[in-house]
Design an enzyme around this catalytic site. Structure first.
Site, mmCIF file in Angstrom:
data_model
loop_
_atom_site.group_PDB
_atom_site.id
_atom_site.type_symbol
_atom_site.label_atom_id
_atom_site.label_comp_id
_atom_site.label_asym_id
_atom_site.label_seq_id
_atom_site.Cartn_x
_atom_site.Cartn_y
_atom_site.Cartn_z
ATOM 1 N N LYS A 126 34.321 46.959 47.650
ATOM 2 C CA LYS A 126 35.529 46.253 47.343
ATOM 3 C C LYS A 126 35.673 44.883 48.200
ATOM 4 O O LYS A 126 34.795 44.874 49.069
ATOM 5 C CB LYS A 126 36.648 46.982 47.747
ATOM 6 C CG LYS A 126 38.088 46.939 47.397
ATOM 7 C CD LYS A 126 38.912 48.021 47.904
ATOM 8 C CE LYS A 126 40.413 47.514 47.503
ATOM 9 N NZ LYS A 126 41.242 48.623 47.961
ATOM 10 N N SER A 155 44.931 54.069 46.589
ATOM 11 C CA SER A 155 44.080 52.938 46.166
ATOM 12 C C SER A 155 42.485 53.469 45.843
ATOM 13 O O SER A 155 41.679 52.785 45.158
ATOM 14 C CB SER A 155 43.909 51.823 47.048
ATOM 15 O OG SER A 155 45.134 51.071 46.901
ATOM 16 N N SER A 171 44.291 50.078 43.970
ATOM 17 C CA SER A 171 44.018 48.850 44.131
ATOM 18 C C SER A 171 42.340 48.613 44.185
ATOM 19 O O SER A 171 41.917 47.594 43.967
ATOM 20 C CB SER A 171 44.332 47.998 45.159
ATOM 21 O OG SER A 171 43.663 48.487 46.662
#
Lengths: 467, 74
Positions: free
Chosen positions: A84, A186, A162
Site C-alpha cells: 500500500k 481498511s 482504504s
C-alpha cells in the site's frame, strides 16, 4: 521455464516456494508475471500507483542467486508482493494516495518493507489507496488521485478501501500477497469486496515505522493474500518489536499452524449479526454457519452495548486532524480528490479535546468488555461487510450501514480479525466471513480460517477473465 | 428553511460551530461547500451527544497509552 498463467494465479505461497526450490520456476519469472499484470490488469483496476520494476528485478535476481547458492530465507523467498502506498520506500515515491503528496519521496524503507526484504520477498509495486487512508471523511469510491479502486469481480464496482489497490491486486491475482493497513475496516473491506483473505493483526503486533500516520492509536499493518495460511506466513515475517515504533509490542511472534487445532473450535455468534444486511450476504453467511458448526460449536452471544461508531469517529477525527494539521492549516486539502475530503477537515473545531478524551475513556471500557467476552471462544464470527461492493460512480449511503458495528468494535479493542471469502451475492460479487479473536491470538484465528478454507472452495474461485 | 423557534438545540450548536469555522477558514469555504461542512459538523456533534449520554465515573481513565489486550494504562 514457463510458468502458466493459471498456476501463477492460483498457487498459494507454499506451492510457489516448492516450485522455486524444485527449479520449476524462478523469482525472476514470477516477478516478470507480476510486472506484466501490474501494467495491464493492475492499471485497469486502478490498483497501481508505481511499478517498482528496477527494484523488483534486482531483488528477484538476488533471490534466485541465493537459492542457487543454498541460502534460503524462508517461505517468502522470491515471492513478489505489493505494498500500500503509505509505506515509505527509499527513493521511490510514496504518495499516500493523495495529490498533495504525489511527489513525496523518502530516503528509507518502512520497517515492514525492510523485514520483507530480509525475508526474500520482492517488492513489485506501490499500490493504490484511498487518499490519506480515508481519514478525511470521503463519501464516494473516487477518493484517490489514481481513480476509484475497482474490484476484479466487476470493474464497475468498488474494490473497498482504504487498501483498495492491495485488495484488487491480490483479488485480481496480480500479486500473491500485498500489505494493507487498517484503522477501521481498511483491510477487511477490500478483502470482502475483492474476494481475498485479509488479516488485521492485533494493534502493536506489527511495527508501523515508516507508515503514514492517520490515527496513532488505531493504525495497523497487515497482509491480504490468497489463503489464511499465506497471511500467517507474511505475518511471521513482518511481526515483532521495533525500537523505531514504541507501540510495537515486545513479544515475539512465530506463525505455528502445526501447533493449532483443526477442529473443535468455539465460535461466538453475536445476536443481530444478520440484521439489516443484504440478502446475498445473509445467505452466504448462513451457509458458512453450517460449515463452522461442522468445525466446532457456535453459540449466540450479545455484543456489549457501547456507542462504537461515535467513539471511533472521534478517535479518528481527533488524531487525524492532528496528524494532518499542517495540511489543513495550509489549505492543502483543497488539492484532495473527493469533495467531502476537501471540506470535512475544517470541521475540526467541532471535535473538542473533551470529546476525544471521552471517546478514549469509553474505549478503555470497550476493550475490557470485548476481551472479557472472548474468553471461552476462539473467534467471534459475522459477515465482514453488510453489503456487496457498491457502484464506483455513486456516493456511499452512510445512513444505511447495516449489520453490527463489529469493525469499529474490534479496532477499538485492538483485536485481530481475518476475512475469508465465503460466497457470492447478486451479480457474482464476493462476500466475506469475518473471524475476530482476542488480542494476540492470531494463530488460533488463522487456524480457524484455514480450517474453513479446507472445507470450502470460495477462496479458489477466480474473477472473470483471470487465470 | 426552519424558523428560529423551530430550530433545535443541536441546530443552534451546529450553526455556532459553522460560524466559528467560517470565521477561521472563511475564504476557503465556498457556499457550495456549506452543506458538506454542516453535515460534517452535525455528525460530530450528534455523536458527541451520543458519547455524553454514556455514563462514566471520575476514575474511568482514557486509553491514551493504549495496550491491546488490556485496555489499561501500562
Amino acid at each position: 521455464m514457463t510458468l502458466d498463467a493459471h498456476t501463477y494465479a492460483t498457487a498459494p505461497m507454499r506451492k510457489l516456494g516448492r516450485m522455486l526450490r524444485a527449479g520449476e520456476t524462478t523469482s525472476a519469472e514470477l516477478t516478470e508475471h507480476a510486472l506484466q499484470l501490474l501494467e495491464t490488469r493492475g492499471r485497469a483496476l486502478n490498483a497501481v500507483v508505481t511499478v517498482t520494476r528496477d527494484r523488483a528485478l534486482r531483488e528477484a535476481v538476488r533471490a534466485d542467486a541465493e537459492l542457487a547458492a543454498g541460502h534460503d530465507r524462508g517461505p517468502l523467498h522470491g515471492i513478489p508482493y505489493g505494498a500500500k502506498d503509505l509505506l515509505a520506500t527509499a527513493n521511490i515515491p510514496t504518495t499516500w494516495g493523495a495529490a498533495p503528496y504525489r511527489d513525496q519521496v523518502f530516503d528509507f524503507d518502512a520497517t515492514v518493507i525492510r523485514k520483507l526484504e530480509a525475508a526474500g520477498a520482492v517488492l513489485v509495486a506501490k499500490l493504490a489507496m484511498v487518499e490519506l487512508a480515508g481519514g478525511m471523511g470521503y463519501d464516494a469510491p473516487d477518493a484517490s488521485f489514481t481513480g476509484p479502486g475497482r474490484t476484479p469481480w466487476d470493474t464497475n464496482r468498488w474494490s473497498g478501501g482504504s487498501s483498495s489497490g492491495s485488495g484488487a491486486a491480490v483479488g485480481g491475482r496480480i500479486v500473491p500477497f500485498a500489505i494493507g493497513s487498517e484503522t477501521s475496516g481498511s483491510i477487511m473491506s477490500p478483502a470482502a469486496n475483492c474476494g481475498t483473505t485479509g488479516l488485521r493483526p492485533t494493534y502493536g503486533r506489527v511495527s508501523r515505522h515508516g507508515a503514514m500516520a492517520l490515527c496513532w492509536s488505531l493504525d495497523k499493518l497487515g497482509p491480504l493474500a490468497r489463503t489464511a495460511d499465506d497471511c500467517g506466513l507474511v505475518l511471521g515475517a513482518i511481526a515483532g518489536p521495533d525500537v523505531a515504533d514504541p507501540t510495537a509490542v515486545a513479544r515475539r511472534y512465530r506463525y505455528a499452524p502445526d501447533s493449532e487445532r483443526t477442529e473443535g473450535f468455539r465460535f461466538a455468534l453475536p445476536k443481530g449479526a444478520t440484521d439489516g444486511i443484504e440478502d446475498g450476504v445473509r445467505e452466504a453467511f448462513e451457509a458458512s454457519l453450517a460449515v463452522l458448526r461442522g468445525m466446532g460449536t457456535v453459540e449466540e452471544v450479545a455484543l456489549p452495548e457501547f456507542p462504537y461508531g461515535a467513539v471511533i469517529q472521534h478517535v479518528i477525527f481527533g488524531e487525524a486532524s492532528s496528524a494532518f494539521d499542517s495540511l489543513i492549516a495550509s489549505g492543502g486539502i483543497a488539492d484532495l480528490t473527493n469533495p467531502q475530503d476537501r471540506v470535512t477537515p475544517y470541521a475540526l473545531p467541532a471535535c473538542t479535546a473533551v470529546d476525544y478524551l471521552r471517546a478514549m475513556r469509553i474505549r478503555s471500557k470497550i476493550a475490557a468488555a470485548l476481551e472479557g467476552q472472548m474468553q471461552g471462544y476462539d473467534a467471534m464470527v459475522a459477515p465482514t461487510a453488510a453489503r456487496l461492493a457498491p457502484p464506483i460512480d455513486q456516493p456511499f449511503n452512510r445512513d444505511r450501514p447495516g449489520g453490527l458495528p463489529l469493525i469499529p468494535a474490534g479496532n477499538l479493542a485492538g483485536q485481530p480479525a481475518v476475512s475469508v471469502p465465503n460466497g457470492f451475492g447478486e451479480d457474482g460479487l464476493p462476500t466475506g466471513l469475518m473471524l475476530i479473536g482476542a488480542a494476540f491470538t492470531e494463530n488460533r484465528l488463522l487456524a480457524a480460517a484455514s480450517a474453513f478454507q479446507e472445507r470450502t472452495a470460495w477462496h479458489l474461485q477466480l474473477p472473470p477473465g483471470v487465470g | 428553511m426552519s424558523t428560529d423557534a423551530e430550530r433545535t438545540p443541536l441546530d443552534r450548536e451546529v450553526d455556532a460551530y459553522v460560524a466559528l469555522i467560517r470565521q477561521r477558514y472563511g475564504e476557503r469555504i465556498s457556499d457550495d461547500d456549506l452543506p458538506r461542512l454542516e453535515r460534517a459538523v452535525r455528525r460530530l456533534r450528534t455523536t458527541a451527544a451520543e458519547m455524553a449520554a454514556f455514563e462514566l465515573a471520575n476514575g474511568d481513565e482514557p486509553a491514551t497509552a493504549f495496550t491491546a489486550g488490556t485496555g489499561e494504562l501500562p
